[in-house]
Design an enzyme around this catalytic site. Structure first.
Site, PDB file in Angstrom:
ATOM      1  N   GLN A 187      29.193  43.228  41.925  1.00  0.00           N
ATOM      2  CA  GLN A 187      29.476  43.833  40.627  1.00  0.00           C
ATOM      3  C   GLN A 187      30.663  44.779  40.710  1.00  0.00           C
ATOM      4  OE1 GLN A 187      25.462  45.405  39.831  1.00  0.00           O
ATOM      5  NE2 GLN A 187      25.469  44.164  37.976  1.00  0.00           N
ATOM      6  N   ILE A 225      23.839  50.041  44.949  1.00  0.00           N
ATOM      7  CA  ILE A 225      22.488  49.791  45.440  1.00  0.00           C
ATOM      8  C   ILE A 225      21.573  49.553  44.252  1.00  0.00           C
ATOM      9  CG2 ILE A 225      21.763  52.222  45.412  1.00  0.00           C
ATOM     10  CD1 ILE A 225      20.351  51.676  48.108  1.00  0.00           C
ATOM     11  N   VAL A 241      26.054  50.594  40.527  1.00  0.00           N
ATOM     12  CA  VAL A 241      25.898  49.155  40.294  1.00  0.00           C
ATOM     13  C   VAL A 241      24.888  48.635  41.301  1.00  0.00           C
ATOM     14  CG1 VAL A 241      28.173  48.756  39.298  1.00  0.00           C
ATOM     15  CG2 VAL A 241      27.886  48.659  41.773  1.00  0.00           C
ATOM     16  N   SER A 242      24.314  47.469  41.009  1.00  0.00           N
ATOM     17  CA  SER A 242      23.228  46.948  41.840  1.00  0.00           C
ATOM     18  C   SER A 242      23.688  46.159  43.045  1.00  0.00           C
ATOM     19  CB  SER A 242      22.297  46.065  40.993  1.00  0.00           C
ATOM     20  OG  SER A 242      21.743  46.824  39.942  1.00  0.00           O
ATOM     21  N   SER A 243      24.985  45.793  43.097  1.00  0.00           N
ATOM     22  CA  SER A 243      25.471  44.994  44.216  1.00  0.00           C
ATOM     23  C   SER A 243      26.956  45.221  44.401  1.00  0.00           C
ATOM     24  CB  SER A 243      25.198  43.498  43.983  1.00  0.00           C
ATOM     25  OG  SER A 243      25.971  43.030  42.890  1.00  0.00           O
TER      26      SER A 243
END
Length: 519
Positions: free
Chosen positions: A26, A59, A21-23
């Protein structure tokens, strides 16, 4: 039968799952890692794969995959088992990589390790057509990532231009969702009061140096510390140089200079400018751990013989340490000769005690303050008009400079114009503050009068508290310069500050016991 089951188990394909996931948001909101892992496990079960491990990442998908901890761990896992063929399963092609170059590099990294990759939403084919489609899909992911990044940057810049801070809240503020504003900075007690006191203390001279400010911040357990539990002088400097505390938005990245923000200011522009002026005039002084909060008169009292400021020390006696002031000027008659701290500070306290005026003199002081306040009110309107004229003049200069920027292509000239515009915007912020807040009100006068009379009537009461910061404040407000001290004769005739000097005119009949410390 057992041998047959063993052969089936041995032949079962080994697999690993990669989820990203990007963060962290999330992940914590439940939309990411767990759901991806569940889908990938169902896929592995349908294929009859044995899942050996799961490697998560929180990340962004852009950039070098070797900067992703989960991916580095996955590749290391494969390297540790070179004789085993693994299938790497992931949920979507965008979880693999969102950069065309690194997508291809990552594919090669798996190929050299003998691993194959399978995606729930995309079928990899080792054909020219399959590689072409895969490259197009990777390029599309990279395009979306860059477009999203550009859109986010544009929205952030627009919000800053509208007067809203978008970064982490500075110490003394916190974010709160406010109707009509969204997330807005609001004061965060008690840190906001600590920040205000730090600025005002340094601006008025209560804190002599930025190291003193750092010590003040350190004295408050609520103030954030570094990993060593210390508030460094650099942290104090970072606080003292933040225009955000004046209620304005500044950003070199977005080219914003002293834009009026929607958040509540903690200090005035005037206070901020005084702090910057004091910082520019002061030399860098490292924090002295051996002095701490022990010597209120350090830097205020000078040797009467040579005029050099007295130093301080804690020499060790037979059973304990003792606090002393001393002159360390070689060639001076008092060189190396100690003065007990309590003796010197006690004599200065006695001197301050003699400055207490009588009630008739306090009545005169009250009349003087009232007349001065009336004169200030009379001048306020003229200063407001002058400030408005200066704002209009600054606007004209800014408009002229913007026209010049449009008409030139020289980078150095443009940079010089932008610097001048920044200076004008900063000056405008100060003029706007004068125009908005310069008119005094009667309630404010009564508040200031009460505080001033409380101090003038008995500065000794503040001194008697023993608090080092209050004692330094008393010294700064009572005397206009440093005090000279003779080791034999004691305190010498002081130079009083203006209020006490004015009262000294009447000292023969009005001051209690007269002045002390005659030559």
């Amino acid at each position: 039968m057992q041998d047959h089951s063993l052969r089936i188990q041995t032949a079962q394909q080994r697999a690993v799952i990669y989820a990203r996931v990007s963060s962290i948001a999330q992940e914590t909101e439940g939309h990411g890692l767990k759901s991806q892992e569940t889908r990938c496990r169902e896929y592995a079960l349908s294929k009859g794969y044995d899942v050996a491990a799961v490697f998560p990442d929180t990340i962004s998908g852009g950039g070098d995959f070797m900067k992703r901890p989960g991916m580095v761990a996955l590749l290391s896992f494969l390297d540790a088992q070179p004789d085993t063929s693994f299938v790497v399963i992931f949920d979507d092609l965008k979880r693999f990589a969102r950069d065309t170059r690194f997508h291809l590099d990552l594919r090669e990294a798996f190929r050299t390790r003998g691993a194959t990759i399978e995606c729930l939403n995309f079928k990899f084919e080792d054909t020219p057509e399959g590689e072409f489609i895969e490259t197009i899909m990777a390029a599309q992911g990279a395009l979306e990532r860059k477009q999203n990044g550009r859109q986010v940057a544009q929205k952030m810049k627009a919000r800053m231009q509208n007067g809203y801070w978008i970064h982490n809240p500075p110490v003394g503020y916190r974010y709160q969702t406010v109707r009509g504003h969204g997330k807005l900075l609001i004061p965060n007690p008690p840190l906001d009061e600590i920040i205000m006191e730090a600025f005002e203390g340094f601006a008025c001279g209560r804190f002599h140096s930025q190291a003193d400010v750092a010590r003040f911040l350190q004295s408050h357990p609520e103030f954030p510390r570094n990993k060593h539990g210390v508030v460094t002088q650099k942290r104090a400097v970072d606080v003292l140089t933040q225009p955000i505390y004046t209620g304005h938005i500044c950003s070199e990245r977005y080219g914003l200079h002293w834009l009026k923000g929607h958040h509540q200011p903690l200090i005035s522009v005037d206070t901020f400018e005084k702090v910057q002026q004091r910082r520019a005039e002061a030399t860098y002084a490292p924090k002295r751990k051996n002095i701490g909060e022990d010597f209120a008169l350090r830097g205020f009292v000078c040797c009467d013989g040579c005029g050099a400021p007295l130093r301080s020390s804690w020499p060790k006696g037979k059973y304990k340490r003792y606090a002393y002031y001393l002159c360390q000027t070689k060639g001076c008659d008092s060189y190396g000769k100690s003065i007990p701290r309590d003796k010197l500070e006690g004599e200065v306290g006695d001197l301050i005690k003699t400055l207490e005026p009588t009630k008739p003199l306090l009545a005169l002081v009250t009349k003087m303050f009232s007349d001065a306040w009336d004169a200030r009110i009379a001048q306020a309107q003229d200063k407001i008009k002058a400030a408005k004229r200066q704002i209009a003049d600054a606007d004209k200069q800014i408009e002229s400079l913007l026209d010049r920027i449009v008409g030139t292509t020289n980078a150095r000239v443009i940079s010089a114009y932008e610097k001048k515009i920044s200076e004008l915007e900063r000056a405008k912020a100060g003029f706007a503050e004068i125009a908005a807040n310069h008119r005094p009100n009667q309630g404010r006068f009564e508040e200031l009068l009460e505080l001033s009379l409380r101090f003038i009537s008995s500065p000794w009461k503040l001194w008697e508290t023993g608090d080092i910061n209050l004692r330094r404040t008393v010294i700064k407000l009572t005397f206009s310069g440093r005090l000279n001290y003779c080791r034999i004769k004691g305190t010498r005739t002081p130079n009083l500050s203006l209020p006490f000097k004015a009262l000294g005119v009447f000292s023969g009949i009005e001051m209690k016991d007269g002045a002390a410390g005659e030559n």
